[in-house]
Design a protein around this motif. Structure first.
Motif, mmCIF file in Angstrom:
data_model
loop_
_atom_site.group_PDB
_atom_site.id
_atom_site.type_symbol
_atom_site.label_atom_id
_atom_site.label_comp_id
_atom_site.label_asym_id
_atom_site.label_seq_id
_atom_site.Cartn_x
_atom_site.Cartn_y
_atom_site.Cartn_z
ATOM 1 N N THR A 23 0.836 -1.192 0.000
ATOM 2 C CA THR A 23 0.000 0.000 0.000
ATOM 3 C C THR A 23 0.870 1.240 0.000
ATOM 4 O OG1 THR A 23 -0.129 0.092 2.412
ATOM 5 C CG2 THR A 23 -1.840 -1.174 1.278
ATOM 6 N N ALA A 24 0.273 2.358 -0.362
ATOM 7 C CA ALA A 24 1.003 3.619 -0.451
ATOM 8 C C ALA A 24 0.552 4.604 0.609
ATOM 9 C CB ALA A 24 0.808 4.224 -1.841
ATOM 10 N N ASP A 25 -0.009 4.126 1.688
ATOM 11 C CA ASP A 25 -0.445 5.026 2.750
ATOM 12 C C ASP A 25 0.735 5.900 3.169
ATOM 13 O OD1 ASP A 25 -2.842 3.754 2.598
ATOM 14 O OD2 ASP A 25 -2.487 2.492 4.352
ATOM 15 N N GLY A 26 0.548 7.216 3.083
ATOM 16 C CA GLY A 26 1.620 8.126 3.435
ATOM 17 C C GLY A 26 2.820 8.022 2.512
ATOM 18 N N ARG A 27 2.645 7.382 1.369
ATOM 19 C CA ARG A 27 3.690 7.176 0.374
ATOM 20 C C ARG A 27 4.835 6.299 0.872
ATOM 21 N NH1 ARG A 27 4.685 12.532 -3.059
ATOM 22 N NH2 ARG A 27 6.566 12.440 -1.849
ATOM 23 N N ILE A 28 4.654 5.588 1.956
ATOM 24 C CA ILE A 28 5.651 4.641 2.446
ATOM 25 C C ILE A 28 5.207 3.241 2.041
ATOM 26 C CG2 ILE A 28 6.754 3.643 4.493
ATOM 27 C CD1 ILE A 28 7.629 6.531 4.016
ATOM 28 N N PHE A 29 6.116 2.471 1.452
ATOM 29 C CA PHE A 29 5.794 1.096 1.093
ATOM 30 C C PHE A 29 5.582 0.287 2.365
ATOM 31 C CE2 PHE A 29 7.449 -3.254 0.695
ATOM 32 C CZ PHE A 29 6.463 -3.754 -0.121
ATOM 33 N N THR A 30 4.424 -0.368 2.448
ATOM 34 C CA THR A 30 4.149 -1.244 3.572
ATOM 35 C C THR A 30 3.684 -2.598 3.061
ATOM 36 O OG1 THR A 30 1.848 -0.505 3.807
ATOM 37 C CG2 THR A 30 3.503 0.659 5.117
ATOM 38 N N ARG A 31 4.019 -3.613 3.817
ATOM 39 C CA ARG A 31 3.524 -4.957 3.558
ATOM 40 C C ARG A 31 3.134 -5.519 4.914
ATOM 41 N NH1 ARG A 31 7.234 -7.518 0.226
ATOM 42 N NH2 ARG A 31 5.898 -7.208 -1.551
ATOM 43 N N ASP A 32 1.958 -6.080 4.987
ATOM 44 C CA ASP A 32 1.435 -6.589 6.262
ATOM 45 C C ASP A 32 1.401 -5.491 7.320
ATOM 46 O OD1 ASP A 32 1.181 -9.155 5.144
ATOM 47 O OD2 ASP A 32 3.252 -9.654 5.671
ATOM 48 N N GLY A 33 1.152 -4.252 6.870
ATOM 49 C CA GLY A 33 1.037 -3.133 7.782
ATOM 50 C C GLY A 33 2.347 -2.560 8.276
ATOM 51 N N LEU A 34 3.466 -3.040 7.757
ATOM 52 C CA LEU A 34 4.774 -2.606 8.236
ATOM 53 C C LEU A 34 5.588 -1.962 7.120
ATOM 54 C CD1 LEU A 34 5.671 -5.830 10.230
ATOM 55 C CD2 LEU A 34 4.771 -3.680 11.162
ATOM 56 N N ALA A 35 6.252 -0.860 7.444
ATOM 57 C CA ALA A 35 7.144 -0.217 6.478
ATOM 58 C C ALA A 35 8.209 -1.213 6.057
ATOM 59 C CB ALA A 35 7.790 1.013 7.108
ATOM 60 N N ILE A 36 8.487 -1.225 4.787
ATOM 61 C CA ILE A 36 9.410 -2.154 4.131
ATOM 62 C C ILE A 36 9.287 -3.578 4.677
ATOM 63 C CG2 ILE A 36 10.983 -0.463 3.153
ATOM 64 C CD1 ILE A 36 12.935 -0.914 5.411
ATOM 65 N N GLY A 37 8.048 -3.971 4.934
ATOM 66 C CA GLY A 37 7.745 -5.338 5.330
ATOM 67 C C GLY A 37 8.315 -5.755 6.678
ATOM 68 N N GLY A 38 8.647 -4.789 7.535
ATOM 69 C CA GLY A 38 9.172 -5.111 8.857
ATOM 70 C C GLY A 38 10.679 -5.254 8.906
ATOM 71 N N THR A 46 24.368 -0.512 9.308
ATOM 72 C CA THR A 46 25.242 -0.977 10.384
ATOM 73 C C THR A 46 25.739 -2.406 10.200
ATOM 74 O OG1 THR A 46 23.366 -1.721 11.734
ATOM 75 C CG2 THR A 46 24.131 0.559 12.062
ATOM 76 N N GLU A 47 24.939 -3.254 9.551
ATOM 77 C CA GLU A 47 25.313 -4.651 9.389
ATOM 78 C C GLU A 47 25.554 -5.040 7.935
ATOM 79 O OE1 GLU A 47 23.094 -7.434 11.767
ATOM 80 O OE2 GLU A 47 22.466 -5.817 13.119
ATOM 81 N N GLY A 48 25.224 -4.126 7.019
ATOM 82 C CA GLY A 48 25.447 -4.398 5.608
ATOM 83 C C GLY A 48 24.573 -5.492 5.040
ATOM 84 N N ARG A 49 23.390 -5.660 5.613
ATOM 85 C CA ARG A 49 22.469 -6.685 5.133
ATOM 86 C C ARG A 49 21.081 -6.405 5.700
ATOM 87 N NH1 ARG A 49 21.535 -10.918 8.968
ATOM 88 N NH2 ARG A 49 22.669 -10.506 10.890
ATOM 89 N N PRO A 50 20.041 -6.972 5.072
ATOM 90 C CA PRO A 50 18.699 -6.823 5.634
ATOM 91 C C PRO A 50 18.541 -7.695 6.875
ATOM 92 C CG PRO A 50 18.622 -8.155 3.640
ATOM 93 C CD PRO A 50 20.039 -7.684 3.795
ATOM 94 N N VAL A 51 17.904 -7.140 7.893
ATOM 95 C CA VAL A 51 17.653 -7.852 9.143
ATOM 96 C C VAL A 51 16.196 -7.613 9.514
ATOM 97 C CG1 VAL A 51 18.229 -7.980 11.601
ATOM 98 C CG2 VAL A 51 20.040 -7.569 9.912
ATOM 99 N N ALA A 52 15.513 -8.653 9.900
ATOM 100 C CA ALA A 52 14.116 -8.517 10.311
ATOM 101 C C ALA A 52 14.016 -7.693 11.588
ATOM 102 C CB ALA A 52 13.502 -9.893 10.534
ATOM 103 N N GLY A 53 13.028 -6.809 11.599
ATOM 104 C CA GLY A 53 12.753 -6.040 12.798
ATOM 105 C C GLY A 53 11.865 -6.833 13.743
ATOM 106 N N SER A 54 11.593 -6.228 14.894
ATOM 107 C CA SER A 54 10.799 -6.896 15.916
ATOM 108 C C SER A 54 9.699 -5.965 16.411
ATOM 109 C CB SER A 54 11.711 -7.260 17.099
ATOM 110 O OG SER A 54 10.946 -7.608 18.230
#
Length: 149
Positions: A23-38, A46-54
């Motif tokens: 969705t484009a709510d607020g023009r931020i990409f969200t998936r499952d209600g989370l910006a950049i899919g969580g 900081t880590e040079g890779r994607p890491v899942a948020g909590s």
């Protein structure tokens, strides 16, 4: 024979962005209600890779819920969100260069001039990387109007 399957894939890609729950709510990409899919945006830096948020480390910014792997990452983002938030609201940088919106995956990313860019897939990222400066320039000019009615 002229090859047109790339453009067909691009058109399909844009259609998929909406069908995958983006969705484009607020023009931020969200998936499952989370910006950049969580995915934790600070971890790219900081880590040079994607890491899942909590859900334990999240905050609201730009009408979206952002999740982080740690309280430290959440606090860093909160202090300077424009530093860590992906360009084009986390939407695909390659599609934005064409004046369109498409979803992204955490694995298709690149930091350029201290800015995070995401893409629809690794293949699309490869296409975007063929002319990063040109694609960024085009996306910057299209971005303000991509979601205009």
């Amino acid at each position: 024979m002229k090859r047109t399957h790339g453009w067909r894939a691009a058109i399909l890609m844009v259609g998929l962005a909406w069908s995958l729950g983006a969705t484009a709510d607020g023009r931020i990409f969200t998936r499952d209600g989370l910006a950049i899919g969580g995915t934790d945006p600070v971890a790219y830096f900081t880590e040079g890779r994607p890491v899942a948020g909590s859900p334990e480390h999240q905050l609201e910014w730009q009408d979206a819920t952002w999740q982080f792997a740690s309280a430290e990452h959440r606090d860093r983002f909160q202090a300077a969100p424009e530093t860590y938030a992906p360009e084009y609201g986390g939407w695909c940088a390659w599609a934005a260069a064409r004046g369109e919106a498409a979803s992204t995956v955490p694995e298709a990313w690149k930091i350029v001039d201290d800015k995070l860019y995401l893409n629809y897939s690794r293949f699309i990222q490869w296409r975007w990387e063929r002319d990063i400066p040109g694609h960024i320039e085009a996306a910057d000019s299209h971005w303000p109007n991509i979601f205009a009615p």
